[in-house]
Design a protein around this motif. Structure first.
Motif, PDB file in Angstrom:
ATOM      1  N   MET A   1      -1.968  -4.033   2.675  1.00 41.08           N
ATOM      2  CA  MET A   1      -2.552  -2.700   2.618  1.00 41.08           C
ATOM      3  C   MET A   1      -1.765  -1.710   3.471  1.00 41.08           C
ATOM      4  N   LYS A   2      -1.362  -2.116   4.666  1.00 42.58           N
ATOM      5  CA  LYS A   2      -0.607  -1.216   5.529  1.00 42.58           C
ATOM      6  C   LYS A   2       0.787  -0.952   4.970  1.00 42.58           C
ATOM      7  N   VAL A   3       1.383  -1.961   4.353  1.00 44.55           N
ATOM      8  CA  VAL A   3       2.689  -1.745   3.730  1.00 44.55           C
ATOM      9  C   VAL A   3       2.549  -0.758   2.575  1.00 44.55           C
ATOM     10  N   LYS A   4       1.515  -0.936   1.773  1.00 44.86           N
ATOM     11  CA  LYS A   4       1.299  -0.005   0.657  1.00 44.86           C
ATOM     12  C   LYS A   4       1.112   1.415   1.170  1.00 44.86           C
ATOM     13  N   GLN A   5       0.323   1.575   2.214  1.00 51.70           N
ATOM     14  CA  GLN A   5       0.112   2.906   2.774  1.00 51.70           C
ATOM     15  C   GLN A   5       1.414   3.508   3.282  1.00 51.70           C
ATOM     16  N   ALA A   6       2.286   2.672   3.824  1.00 54.70           N
ATOM     17  CA  ALA A   6       3.573   3.169   4.317  1.00 54.70           C
ATOM     18  C   ALA A   6       4.446   3.658   3.176  1.00 54.70           C
ATOM     19  N   TYR A   7       4.251   3.095   1.983  1.00 55.52           N
ATOM     20  CA  TYR A   7       5.075   3.486   0.839  1.00 55.52           C
ATOM     21  C   TYR A   7       4.378   4.482  -0.071  1.00 55.52           C
ATOM     22  N   ASP A   8       3.134   4.828   0.229  1.00 54.23           N
ATOM     23  CA  ASP A   8       2.495   5.949  -0.457  1.00 54.23           C
ATOM     24  C   ASP A   8       3.128   7.244   0.022  1.00 54.23           C
ATOM     25  N   MET A   9       2.991   8.277  -0.787  1.00 55.55           N
ATOM     26  CA  MET A   9       3.475   9.603  -0.368  1.00 55.55           C
ATOM     27  C   MET A   9       2.266  10.523  -0.312  1.00 55.55           C
ATOM     28  N   SER A  10       2.214  11.524  -1.156  1.00 53.38           N
ATOM     29  CA  SER A  10       1.027  12.368  -1.208  1.00 53.38           C
ATOM     30  C   SER A  10      -0.087  11.612  -1.919  1.00 53.38           C
ATOM     31  N   SER A  11      -1.287  12.198  -1.905  1.00 52.43           N
ATOM     32  CA  SER A  11      -2.414  11.549  -2.574  1.00 52.43           C
ATOM     33  C   SER A  11      -2.182  11.428  -4.074  1.00 52.43           C
ATOM     34  N   GLU A  12      -1.278  12.233  -4.614  1.00 53.62           N
ATOM     35  CA  GLU A  12      -0.953  12.177  -6.041  1.00 53.62           C
ATOM     36  C   GLU A  12       0.250  11.285  -6.326  1.00 53.62           C
ATOM     37  N   GLU A  13       0.902  10.806  -5.270  1.00 50.73           N
ATOM     38  CA  GLU A  13       2.091   9.992  -5.463  1.00 50.73           C
ATOM     39  C   GLU A  13       1.979   8.654  -4.727  1.00 50.73           C
ATOM     40  N   THR A  14       0.808   8.042  -4.843  1.00 52.52           N
ATOM     41  CA  THR A  14       0.641   6.717  -4.241  1.00 52.52           C
ATOM     42  C   THR A  14       1.460   5.700  -5.030  1.00 52.52           C
ATOM     43  N   VAL A  15       1.945   4.681  -4.348  1.00 48.18           N
ATOM     44  CA  VAL A  15       2.708   3.650  -5.039  1.00 48.18           C
ATOM     45  C   VAL A  15       1.735   2.807  -5.868  1.00 48.18           C
ATOM     46  N   PRO A  16       1.956   2.662  -7.169  1.00 50.21           N
ATOM     47  CA  PRO A  16       0.958   1.987  -8.012  1.00 50.21           C
ATOM     48  C   PRO A  16       0.922   0.482  -7.814  1.00 50.21           C
ATOM     49  N   PHE A  17       2.025  -0.113  -7.352  1.00 48.98           N
ATOM     50  CA  PHE A  17       2.076  -1.553  -7.124  1.00 48.98           C
ATOM     51  C   PHE A  17       3.269  -1.846  -6.233  1.00 48.98           C
ATOM     52  N   LEU A  18       3.222  -3.000  -5.580  1.00 55.08           N
ATOM     53  CA  LEU A  18       4.339  -3.485  -4.783  1.00 55.08           C
ATOM     54  C   LEU A  18       4.829  -4.795  -5.381  1.00 55.08           C
ATOM     55  N   ARG A  19       6.142  -4.984  -5.362  1.00 54.59           N
ATOM     56  CA  ARG A  19       6.725  -6.245  -5.809  1.00 54.59           C
ATOM     57  C   ARG A  19       7.571  -6.823  -4.682  1.00 54.59           C
ATOM     58  N   PRO A  20       7.600  -8.139  -4.540  1.00 57.14           N
ATOM     59  CA  PRO A  20       8.518  -8.721  -3.557  1.00 57.14           C
ATOM     60  C   PRO A  20       9.948  -8.270  -3.838  1.00 57.14           C
ATOM     61  N   LEU A  21      10.751  -8.196  -2.805  1.00 57.12           N
ATOM     62  CA  LEU A  21      12.129  -7.754  -2.939  1.00 57.12           C
ATOM     63  C   LEU A  21      12.845  -8.582  -4.002  1.00 57.12           C
ATOM     64  N   GLN A  22      13.545  -7.902  -4.901  1.00 58.29           N
ATOM     65  CA  GLN A  22      14.167  -8.555  -6.036  1.00 58.29           C
ATOM     66  C   GLN A  22      15.630  -8.909  -5.768  1.00 58.29           C
ATOM     67  N   ASN A  23      16.111  -9.966  -6.420  1.00 57.93           N
ATOM     68  CA  ASN A  23      17.531 -10.340  -6.421  1.00 57.93           C
ATOM     69  C   ASN A  23      18.112 -10.441  -5.016  1.00 57.93           C
ATOM     70  N   VAL A  24      17.432 -11.197  -4.180  1.00 59.01           N
ATOM     71  CA  VAL A  24      17.843 -11.316  -2.782  1.00 59.01           C
ATOM     72  C   VAL A  24      18.868 -12.442  -2.638  1.00 59.01           C
ATOM     73  N   SER A  25      19.920 -12.195  -1.882  1.00 61.52           N
ATOM     74  CA  SER A  25      20.923 -13.224  -1.607  1.00 61.52           C
ATOM     75  C   SER A  25      20.651 -13.832  -0.232  1.00 61.52           C
TER      76      SER A  25
END
Length: 239
Positions: free
Chosen positions: A173-197
């Motif tokens: 929840m705190k990570v999502k809040q950190a990646y939200d912007m304005s109330s109209e630009e909340t991040v709709p979903f989070l995905r684990p980091l992709q294609n990690v080496s």
């Protein structure tokens, strides 16, 4: 979503370690992953090229608009009440018709005031692409153009590392809040980091250990002799 383009640089099927130069070494030679020098004057024109491409071309294309809508982030020309339609600060007309793309009418386009700040940061877009798992080379090329690797490649690497740090520092929840912007630009979903080496993970572990050392004031004369091997970081045994 994939942006198909043969100029997209590294394959979107997986990132090579050399695709993530250390901060300050965005040059295209094969030493970029280990070169600690950073020529900010050499880097800046490449960054400007990415910035211009994003404002003048990318934001007016259907693929970028579609992905921006899907990950819920407004493009500069959509910002109210002072939309930014191009890299020319005094321009108040849309670049869309000249580029041969179709845009919905922007009712705020004629309200742009040249006296208003026209600065547009690329960081929010990098952060949103990383957090939603859409930061493949093809997409980055679609957003930032042919110079994306040298212009925003290092910034992209940093934002991937920041995302790892955020996940390690706080709950979902705190990570999502950190990646939200304005109330109209909340991040709709989070995905684990992709294609990690493995190399990227090791670099993040080393930097995280440096952060933990700073939290404990283990700096300067108190710095650990072997930075990057913090006992609190668990490593899986190698085969």
């Amino acid at each position: 979503m994939a942006f198909n383009n043969h100029h997209a640089g590294p394959t979107s099927q997986g990132f090579q370690a050399s695709s993530f130069p250390n901060y300050g070494s965005p040059s295209s030679n094969h030493h970029r992953a280990t070169n600690p020098s950073f020529d900010i004057i050499e880097w800046y024109p490449q960054f400007q090229s990415c910035h211009r491409y994003f404002l003048d071309v990318a934001q007016h294309t259907i693929p970028v608009q579609a992905l921006a809508a899907f990950i819920n982030i407004q493009l500069p020309f959509q910002k109210q009440a002072f939309p930014v339609t191009s890299s020319a600060a005094s321009s108040s007309r849309s670049a869309g018709p000249e580029l041969g793309v179709h845009l919905r009418p922007n009712p705020f386009a004629n309200q742009q005031n040249a006296s208003q700040p026209q600065a547009v940061s690329l960081i929010p877009y990098l952060r949103r692409l990383v957090a939603t798992g859409h930061d493949s080379p093809g997409v980055l090329h679609g957003f930032f153009g042919d110079d994306w690797l040298r212009g925003v490649g290092s910034l992209h690497e940093i934002e991937r590392r920041n995302y790892l740090f955020a996940a390690k520092s706080a709950d979902w929840m705190k990570v999502k809040q950190a990646y939200d912007m304005s109330s109209e630009e909340t991040v709709p979903f989070l995905r684990p980091l992709q294609n990690v080496s493995e190399k990227e993970i090791q670099a993040a572990e080393s930097t995280w250990s440096e952060w933990l050392a700073m939290q404990d004031w283990m700096l300067g004369p108190r710095a650990p002799e072997t930075m990057g091997r913090d006992p609190r970081v668990k490593r899986e045994p190698q085969d």
